[in-house]
Design a protein around this motif. Structure first.
Motif, PDB file in Angstrom:
ATOM      1  N   ARG A 191       0.838  -1.205   0.000  1.00 54.35           N
ATOM      2  CA  ARG A 191       0.000   0.000   0.000  1.00 54.35           C
ATOM      3  C   ARG A 191       0.873   1.255   0.000  1.00 54.35           C
ATOM      4  O   ARG A 191       0.562   2.241  -0.691  1.00 54.35           O
ATOM      5  CB  ARG A 191      -0.925  -0.020   1.222  1.00 54.35           C
ATOM      6  CG  ARG A 191      -1.789   1.224   1.387  1.00 54.35           C
ATOM      7  CD  ARG A 191      -2.701   1.460   0.209  1.00 54.35           C
ATOM      8  NE  ARG A 191      -3.597   2.585   0.443  1.00 54.35           N
ATOM      9  CZ  ARG A 191      -3.985   3.439  -0.495  1.00 54.35           C
ATOM     10  NH1 ARG A 191      -3.569   3.290  -1.751  1.00 54.35           N
ATOM     11  NH2 ARG A 191      -4.791   4.430  -0.198  1.00 54.35           N
ATOM     12  N   LEU A 192       1.967   1.233   0.759  1.00 52.77           N
ATOM     13  CA  LEU A 192       2.871   2.380   0.772  1.00 52.77           C
ATOM     14  C   LEU A 192       3.469   2.606  -0.615  1.00 52.77           C
ATOM     15  O   LEU A 192       3.550   3.750  -1.093  1.00 52.77           O
ATOM     16  CB  LEU A 192       3.987   2.158   1.787  1.00 52.77           C
ATOM     17  CG  LEU A 192       4.937   3.338   1.984  1.00 52.77           C
ATOM     18  CD1 LEU A 192       4.244   4.468   2.737  1.00 52.77           C
ATOM     19  CD2 LEU A 192       6.207   2.915   2.718  1.00 52.77           C
ATOM     20  N   VAL A 193       3.897   1.535  -1.264  1.00 51.18           N
ATOM     21  CA  VAL A 193       4.462   1.647  -2.613  1.00 51.18           C
ATOM     22  C   VAL A 193       3.420   2.185  -3.588  1.00 51.18           C
ATOM     23  O   VAL A 193       3.723   3.007  -4.466  1.00 51.18           O
ATOM     24  CB  VAL A 193       5.008   0.283  -3.080  1.00 51.18           C
ATOM     25  CG1 VAL A 193       5.404   0.327  -4.553  1.00 51.18           C
ATOM     26  CG2 VAL A 193       6.208  -0.126  -2.222  1.00 51.18           C
ATOM     27  N   GLU A 194       2.174   1.746  -3.424  1.00 49.12           N
ATOM     28  CA  GLU A 194       1.086   2.245  -4.269  1.00 49.12           C
ATOM     29  C   GLU A 194       0.897   3.753  -4.083  1.00 49.12           C
ATOM     30  O   GLU A 194       0.749   4.502  -5.064  1.00 49.12           O
ATOM     31  CB  GLU A 194      -0.202   1.502  -3.917  1.00 49.12           C
ATOM     32  CG  GLU A 194      -1.423   1.927  -4.724  1.00 49.12           C
ATOM     33  CD  GLU A 194      -2.688   1.237  -4.262  1.00 49.12           C
ATOM     34  OE1 GLU A 194      -3.753   1.535  -4.823  1.00 49.12           O
ATOM     35  OE2 GLU A 194      -2.640   0.403  -3.327  1.00 49.12           O
ATOM     36  N   LEU A 195       0.913   4.206  -2.828  1.00 47.45           N
ATOM     37  CA  LEU A 195       0.782   5.637  -2.565  1.00 47.45           C
ATOM     38  C   LEU A 195       1.958   6.406  -3.160  1.00 47.45           C
ATOM     39  O   LEU A 195       1.782   7.490  -3.725  1.00 47.45           O
ATOM     40  CB  LEU A 195       0.698   5.884  -1.057  1.00 47.45           C
ATOM     41  CG  LEU A 195      -0.588   5.440  -0.358  1.00 47.45           C
ATOM     42  CD1 LEU A 195      -0.400   5.448   1.156  1.00 47.45           C
ATOM     43  CD2 LEU A 195      -1.755   6.333  -0.764  1.00 47.45           C
ATOM     44  N   SER A 196       3.153   5.841  -3.024  1.00 44.36           N
ATOM     45  CA  SER A 196       4.343   6.479  -3.584  1.00 44.36           C
ATOM     46  C   SER A 196       4.225   6.628  -5.101  1.00 44.36           C
ATOM     47  O   SER A 196       4.506   7.693  -5.662  1.00 44.36           O
ATOM     48  CB  SER A 196       5.584   5.664  -3.219  1.00 44.36           C
ATOM     49  OG  SER A 196       6.735   6.168  -3.857  1.00 44.36           O
ATOM     50  N   SER A 197       3.796   5.564  -5.753  1.00 41.81           N
ATOM     51  CA  SER A 197       3.657   5.606  -7.210  1.00 41.81           C
ATOM     52  C   SER A 197       2.657   6.674  -7.637  1.00 41.81           C
ATOM     53  O   SER A 197       2.848   7.350  -8.653  1.00 41.81           O
ATOM     54  CB  SER A 197       3.208   4.237  -7.732  1.00 41.81           C
ATOM     55  OG  SER A 197       4.178   3.251  -7.438  1.00 41.81           O
ATOM     56  N   GLY A 198       1.597   6.840  -6.844  1.00 41.76           N
ATOM     57  CA  GLY A 198       0.585   7.840  -7.173  1.00 41.76           C
ATOM     58  C   GLY A 198       1.089   9.262  -7.084  1.00 41.76           C
ATOM     59  O   GLY A 198       0.538  10.169  -7.732  1.00 41.76           O
ATOM     60  N   LEU A 199       2.148   9.478  -6.292  1.00 42.36           N
ATOM     61  CA  LEU A 199       2.693  10.830  -6.140  1.00 42.36           C
ATOM     62  C   LEU A 199       3.756  11.158  -7.183  1.00 42.36           C
ATOM     63  O   LEU A 199       4.147  12.310  -7.329  1.00 42.36           O
ATOM     64  CB  LEU A 199       3.320  10.985  -4.750  1.00 42.36           C
ATOM     65  CG  LEU A 199       2.372  10.967  -3.555  1.00 42.36           C
ATOM     66  CD1 LEU A 199       3.163  10.925  -2.255  1.00 42.36           C
ATOM     67  CD2 LEU A 199       1.457  12.186  -3.573  1.00 42.36           C
ATOM     68  N   ARG A 200       4.230  10.143  -7.911  1.00 41.76           N
ATOM     69  CA  ARG A 200       5.371  10.339  -8.812  1.00 41.76           C
ATOM     70  C   ARG A 200       5.070  11.281  -9.963  1.00 41.76           C
ATOM     71  O   ARG A 200       5.980  11.940 -10.474  1.00 41.76           O
ATOM     72  CB  ARG A 200       5.849   9.002  -9.376  1.00 41.76           C
ATOM     73  CG  ARG A 200       6.371   8.046  -8.340  1.00 41.76           C
ATOM     74  CD  ARG A 200       7.800   8.321  -7.935  1.00 41.76           C
ATOM     75  NE  ARG A 200       8.187   7.456  -6.831  1.00 41.76           N
ATOM     76  CZ  ARG A 200       8.530   6.190  -6.953  1.00 41.76           C
ATOM     77  NH1 ARG A 200       8.560   5.623  -8.152  1.00 41.76           N
ATOM     78  NH2 ARG A 200       8.850   5.486  -5.894  1.00 41.76           N
ATOM     79  N   ALA A 201       3.829  11.342 -10.398  1.00 40.60           N
ATOM     80  CA  ALA A 201       3.491  12.220 -11.531  1.00 40.60           C
ATOM     81  C   ALA A 201       3.840  13.668 -11.206  1.00 40.60           C
ATOM     82  O   ALA A 201       4.416  14.386 -12.023  1.00 40.60           O
ATOM     83  CB  ALA A 201       2.013  12.102 -11.884  1.00 40.60           C
ATOM     84  N   GLY A 202       3.512  14.074  -9.985  1.00 33.66           N
ATOM     85  CA  GLY A 202       3.800  15.440  -9.579  1.00 33.66           C
ATOM     86  C   GLY A 202       5.167  15.622  -8.951  1.00 33.66           C
ATOM     87  O   GLY A 202       5.678  16.740  -8.873  1.00 33.66           O
TER      88      GLY A 202
END
Length: 239
Positions: A188-199
């Motif tokens: 779940r942490l990795v998923e959240l991290s990936s979601g922030l990478r665009a910005g």
């Protein structure tokens, strides 16, 4: 080599083998995972021995212990991480020696760290600590912000003078839906991290996993593991 140095060397070798095996099992390269040795409660002499054995990243969780220890080891080529819950009135001290604060979990702390970093003339790397046991809009029992607060905190860090948003950190929760499910929590942490990478494309740090669950963290995609007991053992500690 002293007995203590030999003990630390043997422990480091075992931890290294665990990380390497976990990387191999997950199809990852060993260099994708950085070991951070958590030296909290252990003396500066141990930090000095660890540096001699090749350790380059160490972590502390209490400023009153970390500040004098970092000063005593200022000549060593170390990156200091602060991983504990941090009061805003300690931000000025922490900003003097830490290169990374992994426990950013509220706007007031962002403001305090920004002012402290500016005053010290330093750039301070920051991770937002995610509490996977927290309800919406709250903080967790072991610090950290609920997942729905993470994006806002990341933006605040990224736009704050003197701060650099480096990524996310979590501690395996003891309650809530992820209790006892370390692998799922870290995924779940990795998923959240990936979601922030665009910005925030440079915010690639994912700090998760400790002595008991580093394999699950590596399997989930953690870039940094924080290991204390498995390296330092159960020797008498500071008071």
């Amino acid at each position: 080599m002293t007995d203590r140095e030999a003990e630390l060397a043997a422990n480091l070798a075992r931890v290294e083998e665990r990380i390497a095996s976990a990387c191999a099992a997950s199809g990852r390269k060993r260099e994708e995972v950085t070991l951070i040795v958590v030296t909290k409660t252990y003396p500066a002499s141990d930090v000095r021995l660890l540096a001699g054995l090749g350790v380059r990243h160490v972590a502390e969780n209490k400023d009153q212990d970390a500040a004098p220890k970092a000063a005593a080891c200022a000549d060593l080529p170390l990156t200091w991480h602060f991983v504990g819950q941090l009061q805003t009135n300690k931000a000025r001290s922490v900003a003097e020696y830490a290169q990374v604060v992994q426990s950013v979990d509220r706007p007031k702390l962002v403001t305090a760290l920004s002012a402290a970093a500016e005053r010290a003339g330093r750039e301070l790397g920051c991770l937002v600590q995610v509490a996977l046991d927290a309800e919406s809009g709250t903080r967790g029992d072991r610090g950290g912000a609920a997942p729905d607060l993470v994006a806002d905190l990341a933006e605040r860090v990224a736009s704050a003078p003197g701060l650099r948003f480096d990524g996310l950190m979590t501690v395996a929760p003891l309650s809530g839906p992820y209790a006892g499910r370390e692998r799922a929590a870290f995924e779940r942490l990795v998923e959240l991290s990936s979601g922030l990478r665009a910005g925030h494309p440079a915010a690639t740090m994912v700090s998760a996993g400790m002595s008991g669950d580093l394999e699950q963290a590596v399997a989930a995609g953690a870039t940094h593991v924080r290991v204390g007991t498995a390296v330092l053992g159960d020797r008498p500690r500071l008071g």
